[in-house]
Scaffold this motif. Structure first.
Motif, PDB file in Angstrom:
ATOM      1  N   ARG A  50       0.828  -1.215   0.000  1.00  0.00           N
ATOM      2  CA  ARG A  50       0.000   0.000   0.000  1.00  0.00           C
ATOM      3  C   ARG A  50       0.867   1.273   0.000  1.00  0.00           C
ATOM      4  NH1 ARG A  50      -2.382  -1.018   4.285  1.00  0.00           N
ATOM      5  NH2 ARG A  50      -1.209   0.391   5.694  1.00  0.00           N
ATOM      6  N   ASP A  51       1.921   1.247   0.833  1.00  0.00           N
ATOM      7  CA  ASP A  51       2.811   2.424   0.897  1.00  0.00           C
ATOM      8  C   ASP A  51       3.524   2.661  -0.436  1.00  0.00           C
ATOM      9  OD1 ASP A  51       2.051   2.823   3.492  1.00  0.00           O
ATOM     10  OD2 ASP A  51       3.808   1.845   4.394  1.00  0.00           O
TER      11      ASP A  51
ATOM     12  N   ALA B 298       3.277   6.067  -2.556  1.00  0.00           N
ATOM     13  CA  ALA B 298       4.493   6.824  -2.955  1.00  0.00           C
ATOM     14  C   ALA B 298       4.536   7.042  -4.462  1.00  0.00           C
ATOM     15  CB  ALA B 298       5.730   6.092  -2.471  1.00  0.00           C
ATOM     16  N   ASP B 299       4.105   6.060  -5.219  1.00  0.00           N
ATOM     17  CA  ASP B 299       4.089   6.162  -6.667  1.00  0.00           C
ATOM     18  C   ASP B 299       3.074   7.219  -7.110  1.00  0.00           C
ATOM     19  OD1 ASP B 299       4.905   5.362  -9.298  1.00  0.00           O
ATOM     20  OD2 ASP B 299       2.994   4.273  -9.466  1.00  0.00           O
TER      21      ASP B 299
ATOM     22  N   MET C  79       7.775  12.233   1.398  1.00  0.00           N
ATOM     23  CA  MET C  79       7.256  11.576   2.616  1.00  0.00           C
ATOM     24  C   MET C  79       6.696  10.177   2.273  1.00  0.00           C
ATOM     25  SD  MET C  79       4.280  12.877   5.192  1.00  0.00           S
ATOM     26  CE  MET C  79       3.033  12.577   3.965  1.00  0.00           C
ATOM     27  N   ARG C  80       6.013  10.083   1.171  1.00  0.00           N
ATOM     28  CA  ARG C  80       5.462   8.770   0.789  1.00  0.00           C
ATOM     29  C   ARG C  80       6.576   7.789   0.447  1.00  0.00           C
ATOM     30  NH1 ARG C  80       0.453   7.875   2.618  1.00  0.00           N
ATOM     31  NH2 ARG C  80      -0.884   9.743   2.281  1.00  0.00           N
ATOM     32  N   HIS C  81       7.618   8.323  -0.209  1.00  0.00           N
ATOM     33  CA  HIS C  81       8.743   7.432  -0.501  1.00  0.00           C
ATOM     34  C   HIS C  81       9.391   6.931   0.802  1.00  0.00           C
ATOM     35  CE1 HIS C  81       9.142   7.333  -4.829  1.00  0.00           C
ATOM     36  NE2 HIS C  81       8.848   8.645  -4.905  1.00  0.00           N
TER      37      HIS C  81
ATOM     38  N   GLU D 248       9.764   3.096   2.133  1.00  0.00           N
ATOM     39  CA  GLU D 248      11.031   2.501   2.541  1.00  0.00           C
ATOM     40  C   GLU D 248      10.902   1.864   3.924  1.00  0.00           C
ATOM     41  OE1 GLU D 248      13.828   2.006   0.951  1.00  0.00           O
ATOM     42  OE2 GLU D 248      13.071   2.945  -0.884  1.00  0.00           O
ATOM     43  N   ASP D 249      10.196   2.547   4.834  1.00  0.00           N
ATOM     44  CA  ASP D 249      10.018   1.979   6.188  1.00  0.00           C
ATOM     45  C   ASP D 249       9.196   0.671   6.123  1.00  0.00           C
ATOM     46  OD1 ASP D 249      11.423   4.090   7.185  1.00  0.00           O
ATOM     47  OD2 ASP D 249       9.643   5.252   7.750  1.00  0.00           O
TER      48      ASP D 249
END
Length: 611
Positions: free
Chosen positions: A143-144, A148-149, A178-180, A184-185
């Motif tokens: 989802r993240d 981010a995309d 922030m989304r990227h 990553e997290d």
């Protein structure tokens, strides 16, 4: 070969398999339990069977076990009782060593199985939790990444648009960054959880499950070994009693081999030997000789008796086949219910006088007498009327000797018992004399005198039976045959002497009769002679009779008739209430006159009809 590696994915099937193994064990326990019940039931039935055929104490059946064949049968019964005991041992051992032990083991097995499968389910739940965490982190990472995309695409769109202010472009750029970072997290978190899951999964399939399944396998193998040991014990418990059962069977075989037919034959001789001598040859009686003299009808002797007496005195005494002659027996008194209207003072047994008394006296004097005095005659008559003589004179010599010996032994035992009691009372009296506080010595005098009196009575009784026994065994001097014959002749020729002997005879109830007429003695003599000297031919029929009622001839000398039956009359009622009848050549006897309607032939002497 391990369940942990071979059956790592068959958790549910292993659970079913181990439960089936416990069911098999419980089924085997139930089988052994039912076998023990069968053994107990079989042992009980064998014991009851043995007890059923055991001889009853103090009965005639107990006397039969003197014979070796009966002893062998008794030994068989005793061995079967021991045989039953071995089946009880089998039942007890199987119960204690198999049923109880396996029942306890089943409970332990169920607890162990429950613990192992609980650990397996716990490991399953743990790996499933790890899998759910992995799936959750994976979906979050996905989802993240998508967010981010989309943020990156929006920033690029804003940056390319000339109409958008610089501030809006900067804001879009920061949002994309922030989304990227969130992606990553999520990626890092997903990677960590994945590594952890892989580790847990490896531990689950290569360590936890193999260990648990290995323990379940060992548990199941122990169960199988335990069943095998129980089956072996089952056989060994049977095998342990085989030697003892073999001994029981050997005892039966030994008892069978101890049967001695010769010994049993000898015992039969001792039990039934009469002691009488076999009858001698029967002399030829010549009826062609002319009558030498004629006598009147009222004379004491007649031509038939005189000729017989002359023939018998001139030659050997007529032999008597008394053991095989059943006819002309004087009957006993009738039953209490002799007729539908019977009273206690009913008809007495008929006296038989088929021939004049002189013939009877002559036969008595010339044949070997069995009864030497009128007292013995009276005793024999009382026996026929239902009483048993005290000296057992009604029995054959050998049987009489055995009965007398048995009576002497019993009296000696009674004497010894009374003497022991007297000694005990004497010792107690001495104790009272030495220690007056324990009791009064005078209180024992009456008891001591009573015991002494009993001893004296028993000794006199024993002496009486010993005297009879000595007479039977030949220890006392006996009169010779010639002396008895001379004495008998003297009695016939001198009636007063006969009467004097009659004064000393016993009555049926054991008392002595002092005053009796010669006529009564003649009746007793004639009655007893009908039994002892029964050689004459059958009496002719003098008429017929029809039975009015059914009569059960249960006593000796009587005969049974059925209501409406027609039979021959061979001797009319002499005033004693009895009529002698005959059904055929072998069946004749007495019936109450009130039970029949008699039709005598008109040509017969004294013909008349009784109704």
């Amino acid at each position: 070969m391990s369940w942990g590696t071979e059956l790592w994915d068959q958790f549910d099937n292993l659970e079913k398999h181990t439960q089936w193994g416990i069911d098999i064990l419980e089924k085997y326990i139930k089988f052994v339990k039912e076998r023990t019940e069968i053994e107990l039931s079989y042992a009980k039935q064998l014991r009851n069977l043995s007890k059923k055929y055991q001889p009853k104490k103090n009965s005639k059946e107990e006397e039969e076990y003197r014979y070796t064949a009966c002893k062998a049968f008794l030994s068989t019964l005793n061995e079967m009782n021991d045989y039953a005991g071995q089946h009880e041992v089998i039942s007890e051992n199987m119960t204690s060593q198999i049923t109880v032990e396996l029942a306890r083991y089943v409970q332990e097995l169920k607890q162990e199985r429950k613990s192992h499968f609980h650990d397996g389910r716990k490991a399953q739940q743990h790996i499933e939790t790890c899998w759910k965490q992995l799936e959750s982190s994976k979906r979050r990472f996905e989802r993240d990444c998508k967010e981010a995309d989309r943020a990156q695409q929006y920033f690029e769109k804003m940056d390319a648009d000339i109409n958008v202010t610089k501030a809006d472009v900067e804001k879009a750029r920061q949002q994309a960054q922030m989304r990227h970072q969130m992606a990553e997290d999520s990626k890092a978190d997903y990677s960590s959880i994945l590594q952890k899951f892989n580790h847990e999964q490896h531990e689950y399939y290569h360590t936890h499950i193999p260990n648990i399944f290995q323990k379940i396998q060992e548990m199941e193998e122990r169960r199988i070994v335990r069943i095998g040991e129980s089956v072996k014990t089952y056989a060994e418990l049977d095998r342990q009693v085989i030697p003892i059962i073999g001994k029981c069977l050997d005892g039966i075989v030994k008892a069978a081999e101890s049967i001695d037919p010769k010994n049993d034959s000898q015992l039969a001789i001792e039990a039934y030997k009469s002691g009488f001598e076999p009858p001698g040859d029967i002399e030829f009686e010549d009826y062609t000789q002319p009558m030498k003299r004629t006598v009147s009808d009222n004379s004491l002797s007649n031509s038939r008796g005189e000729s017989k007496s002359e023939l018998k005195f001139g030659g050997k005494s007529k032999g008597k086949l008394w053991p095989f002659i059943k006819k002309n027996k004087p009957p006993p008194p009738p039953p209490a219910s002799a007729s539908p209207s019977a009273v206690p003072n009913g008809p007495q047994s008929p006296k038989q006088q088929k021939e004049p008394l002189s013939h009877r006296f002559n036969e008595f004097m010339t044949s070997k007498p069995k009864i030497h005095c009128f007292r013995s005659l009276k005793r024999g008559l009382s026996l026929k009327l239902g009483a048993t003589p005290e000296d057992f004179s009604n029995l054959p010599p050998e049987q009489r000797r055995k009965k007398l010996q048995q009576k002497v032994d019993e009296l000696n035992k009674e004497i010894q018992k009374e003497m022991d009691q007297r000694d005990a009372i004497t010792k107690m009296k001495d104790v009272y004399l030495k220690n007056p506080q324990m009791g009064d010595p005078a209180s024992l005098d009456h008891k001591l005198a009573e015991v002494s009196q009993n001893i004296e009575k028993l000794r006199l009784e024993a002496q009486k039976f010993e005297a009879w026994l000595a007479e039977v065994e030949g220890r006392l001097p006996a009169r010779s045959e010639q002396a008895r014959r001379q004495s008998g002749m003297y009695d016939v020729q001198n009636p007063p002497a006969v009467n004097s002997c009659a004064q000393d005879r016993e009555s049926p109830d054991g008392s002595y009769t002092e005053e009796q007429s010669q006529e009564s003695e003649v009746k007793v003599l004639a009655t007893d002679f009908d039994d002892e000297f029964d050689d004459e031919e059958s009496l002719p029929a003098i008429g017929t009779c029809k039975a009015l009622y059914t009569f059960e001839g249960q006593n000796e000398g009587t005969i049974s008739v059925v209501e409406g039956e027609t039979v021959y009359v061979i001797e009319e009622d002499k005033g004693d209430g009895w009529t002698r009848i005959r059904r055929n050549e072998d069946e004749e006897g007495y019936v109450p006159t009130s039970y029949v309607e008699v039709y005598l032939d008109k040509n017969a002497k004294g013909a008349k009809t009784y109704i």
